[in-house]
Scaffold this motif. Structure first.
Motif, PDB file in Angstrom:
ATOM      1  N   UNK A 158      -3.360  12.468   2.475  1.00 23.85           N
ATOM      2  CA  UNK A 158      -3.152  11.043   2.733  1.00 23.85           C
ATOM      3  C   UNK A 158      -4.380  10.254   2.303  1.00 23.85           C
ATOM      4  N   UNK A 159      -5.554  10.753   2.664  1.00 27.31           N
ATOM      5  CA  UNK A 159      -6.802  10.091   2.260  1.00 27.31           C
ATOM      6  C   UNK A 159      -6.912  10.016   0.742  1.00 27.31           C
ATOM      7  N   UNK A 160      -6.574  11.094   0.075  1.00 28.79           N
ATOM      8  CA  UNK A 160      -6.646  11.109  -1.394  1.00 28.79           C
ATOM      9  C   UNK A 160      -5.686  10.089  -2.006  1.00 28.79           C
ATOM     10  N   UNK A 161      -4.491   9.975  -1.447  1.00 27.60           N
ATOM     11  CA  UNK A 161      -3.526   8.992  -1.956  1.00 27.60           C
ATOM     12  C   UNK A 161      -4.044   7.567  -1.756  1.00 27.60           C
ATOM     13  N   UNK A 162      -4.638   7.307  -0.598  1.00 34.30           N
ATOM     14  CA  UNK A 162      -5.182   5.972  -0.309  1.00 34.30           C
ATOM     15  C   UNK A 162      -6.338   5.631  -1.240  1.00 34.30           C
ATOM     16  N   UNK A 163      -7.256   6.579  -1.395  1.00 33.31           N
ATOM     17  CA  UNK A 163      -8.429   6.298  -2.225  1.00 33.31           C
ATOM     18  C   UNK A 163      -8.050   6.126  -3.693  1.00 33.31           C
ATOM     19  N   UNK A 164      -7.097   6.909  -4.150  1.00 36.04           N
ATOM     20  CA  UNK A 164      -6.653   6.780  -5.537  1.00 36.04           C
ATOM     21  C   UNK A 164      -6.015   5.409  -5.768  1.00 36.04           C
ATOM     22  N   UNK A 165      -5.161   4.997  -4.855  1.00 39.15           N
ATOM     23  CA  UNK A 165      -4.462   3.712  -5.001  1.00 39.15           C
ATOM     24  C   UNK A 165      -5.423   2.524  -4.945  1.00 39.15           C
ATOM     25  N   UNK A 166      -6.477   2.645  -4.153  1.00 36.72           N
ATOM     26  CA  UNK A 166      -7.426   1.544  -3.986  1.00 36.72           C
ATOM     27  C   UNK A 166      -8.651   1.666  -4.886  1.00 36.72           C
ATOM     28  N   UNK A 167      -8.715   2.726  -5.685  1.00 33.31           N
ATOM     29  CA  UNK A 167      -9.856   2.979  -6.581  1.00 33.31           C
ATOM     30  C   UNK A 167     -11.179   3.011  -5.823  1.00 33.31           C
ATOM     31  N   UNK A 168     -11.161   3.749  -4.717  1.00 30.96           N
ATOM     32  CA  UNK A 168     -12.373   3.933  -3.926  1.00 30.96           C
ATOM     33  C   UNK A 168     -12.547   5.430  -3.680  1.00 30.96           C
ATOM     34  N   UNK A 169     -13.636   5.783  -3.051  1.00 34.53           N
ATOM     35  CA  UNK A 169     -13.877   7.192  -2.740  1.00 34.53           C
ATOM     36  C   UNK A 169     -13.539   7.457  -1.276  1.00 34.53           C
ATOM     37  N   UNK A 170     -13.401   8.717  -0.947  1.00 32.24           N
ATOM     38  CA  UNK A 170     -13.190   9.081   0.452  1.00 32.24           C
ATOM     39  C   UNK A 170     -14.401   8.646   1.272  1.00 32.24           C
ATOM     40  N   UNK A 171     -15.579   8.744   0.691  1.00 32.56           N
ATOM     41  CA  UNK A 171     -16.793   8.302   1.383  1.00 32.56           C
ATOM     42  C   UNK A 171     -16.710   6.820   1.737  1.00 32.56           C
ATOM     43  N   UNK A 225       0.828  -1.204   0.000  1.00 33.15           N
ATOM     44  CA  UNK A 225       0.000   0.000   0.000  1.00 33.15           C
ATOM     45  C   UNK A 225       0.869   1.264   0.000  1.00 33.15           C
ATOM     46  N   UNK A 226       1.948   1.238   0.751  1.00 30.91           N
ATOM     47  CA  UNK A 226       2.858   2.384   0.775  1.00 30.91           C
ATOM     48  C   UNK A 226       3.429   2.632  -0.625  1.00 30.91           C
ATOM     49  N   UNK A 227       3.811   1.575  -1.304  1.00 33.57           N
ATOM     50  CA  UNK A 227       4.359   1.721  -2.664  1.00 33.57           C
ATOM     51  C   UNK A 227       3.304   2.248  -3.634  1.00 33.57           C
ATOM     52  N   UNK A 228       2.089   1.715  -3.546  1.00 40.35           N
ATOM     53  CA  UNK A 228       1.017   2.153  -4.443  1.00 40.35           C
ATOM     54  C   UNK A 228       0.635   3.617  -4.230  1.00 40.35           C
ATOM     55  N   UNK A 229       0.682   4.059  -2.991  1.00 42.46           N
ATOM     56  CA  UNK A 229       0.238   5.412  -2.659  1.00 42.46           C
ATOM     57  C   UNK A 229       1.357   6.441  -2.726  1.00 42.46           C
ATOM     58  N   UNK A 230       2.595   5.972  -2.578  1.00 42.55           N
ATOM     59  CA  UNK A 230       3.709   6.903  -2.487  1.00 42.55           C
ATOM     60  C   UNK A 230       3.847   7.488  -1.083  1.00 42.55           C
ATOM     61  N   UNK A 231       3.074   6.955  -0.147  1.00 40.29           N
ATOM     62  CA  UNK A 231       3.149   7.405   1.247  1.00 40.29           C
ATOM     63  C   UNK A 231       4.269   6.665   1.961  1.00 40.29           C
ATOM     64  N   UNK A 232       4.876   7.289   2.970  1.00 43.73           N
ATOM     65  CA  UNK A 232       5.875   6.574   3.760  1.00 43.73           C
ATOM     66  C   UNK A 232       5.226   5.370   4.467  1.00 43.73           C
ATOM     67  N   UNK A 233       5.954   4.275   4.540  1.00 43.04           N
ATOM     68  CA  UNK A 233       5.418   3.068   5.180  1.00 43.04           C
ATOM     69  C   UNK A 233       5.004   3.331   6.628  1.00 43.04           C
ATOM     70  N   UNK A 234       5.760   4.122   7.411  1.00 38.64           N
ATOM     71  CA  UNK A 234       5.306   4.396   8.780  1.00 38.64           C
ATOM     72  C   UNK A 234       3.953   5.108   8.833  1.00 38.64           C
ATOM     73  N   UNK A 235       3.665   5.947   7.851  1.00 46.42           N
ATOM     74  CA  UNK A 235       2.361   6.620   7.802  1.00 46.42           C
ATOM     75  C   UNK A 235       1.251   5.594   7.621  1.00 46.42           C
ATOM     76  N   UNK A 272      -3.159   6.673  14.078  1.00 47.28           N
ATOM     77  CA  UNK A 272      -3.639   7.857  13.370  1.00 47.28           C
ATOM     78  C   UNK A 272      -5.077   7.568  12.950  1.00 47.28           C
ATOM     79  N   UNK A 273      -6.017   8.137  13.666  1.00 47.24           N
ATOM     80  CA  UNK A 273      -7.427   7.882  13.388  1.00 47.24           C
ATOM     81  C   UNK A 273      -8.008   8.877  12.388  1.00 47.24           C
ATOM     82  N   UNK A 274      -7.339  10.031  12.242  1.00 45.14           N
ATOM     83  CA  UNK A 274      -7.820  11.071  11.327  1.00 45.14           C
ATOM     84  C   UNK A 274      -6.680  11.522  10.416  1.00 45.14           C
ATOM     85  N   UNK A 275      -6.416  10.746   9.360  1.00 45.82           N
ATOM     86  CA  UNK A 275      -5.314  11.099   8.454  1.00 45.82           C
ATOM     87  C   UNK A 275      -5.579  12.428   7.737  1.00 45.82           C
ATOM     88  N   UNK A 276      -4.504  13.064   7.303  1.00 45.32           N
ATOM     89  CA  UNK A 276      -4.605  14.297   6.532  1.00 45.32           C
ATOM     90  C   UNK A 276      -5.342  14.038   5.224  1.00 45.32           C
TER      91      UNK A 276
END
Length: 109
Positions: A63-76, A37-47, A56-60
Motif C-alpha cells: 500500500x505504501x509503495x502504491x501511494x508513494x509511486x502515485x504521488x512521486x514521493x519516497x516512503x521516507x 488517490x484511489x484511482x491513481x494508486x489502484x487501491x480500493x477507496x475504503x483502504x 489504519x496507522x500502519x499500512x501494508x
C-alpha cells in the motif's frame, strides 16, 4: 493557504502521523480527493479512506509503495524520515521526485 498551514504543522512536529503527511502530499499534488488517490494508486477507496481517517496507522508495504509511486514521493517522505522543507525546496526548484527503492524492492520489480 491550506498547504502552507499543513507544511508549517509538519515542520513544527516530527511526529506527524501518516494520514497528515498523506493529506499534505495530496494537497500539493493538485488537491487530490480520496477517490482521485484511489484511482491513481489502484487501491480500493475504503483502504485510502481508512489511512486518511487514521483508522489504519500502519499500512501494508504494498500500500505504501502504491501511494508513494502515485504521488512521486519516497516512503521516507510518507513516514517522516525526510524533512518537508527539503521536499518543498526541490519542488519549488522544479525537480521531479522519484520514489527511491531499496535493493530488496528493486529485485521484486
Amino acid at each position: 493557504d491550506t498547504a502552507t498551514v499543513m507544511k508549517e504543522e509538519m515542520d513544527s512536529s516530527k511526529n506527524v502521523p501518516i494520514n497528515g503527511r498523506l493529506r499534505y502530499f495530496m494537497k500539493i499534488r493538485g488537491n487530490l480527493s480520496e477517490i482521485d488517490l484511489a484511482r491513481l494508486t489502484g487501491l480500493p477507496q475504503p483502504t485510502v479512506h481508512h489511512i486518511l481517517s487514521g483508522a489504519t496507522a500502519r499500512p501494508h508495504r504494498k500500500t505504501l509503495l502504491a501511494l508513494t509511486k502515485a504521488l512521486s514521493i519516497t516512503i521516507a517522505d510518507l513516514l517522516d524520515e525526510t524533512s518537508v522543507e527539503e521536499y518543498e525546496e526541490l519542488r519549488i526548484r522544479g525537480f521531479s521526485l522519484l520514489p527511491l527503492l531499496t535493493f530488496e524492492e528493486a529485485t521484486v520489480w
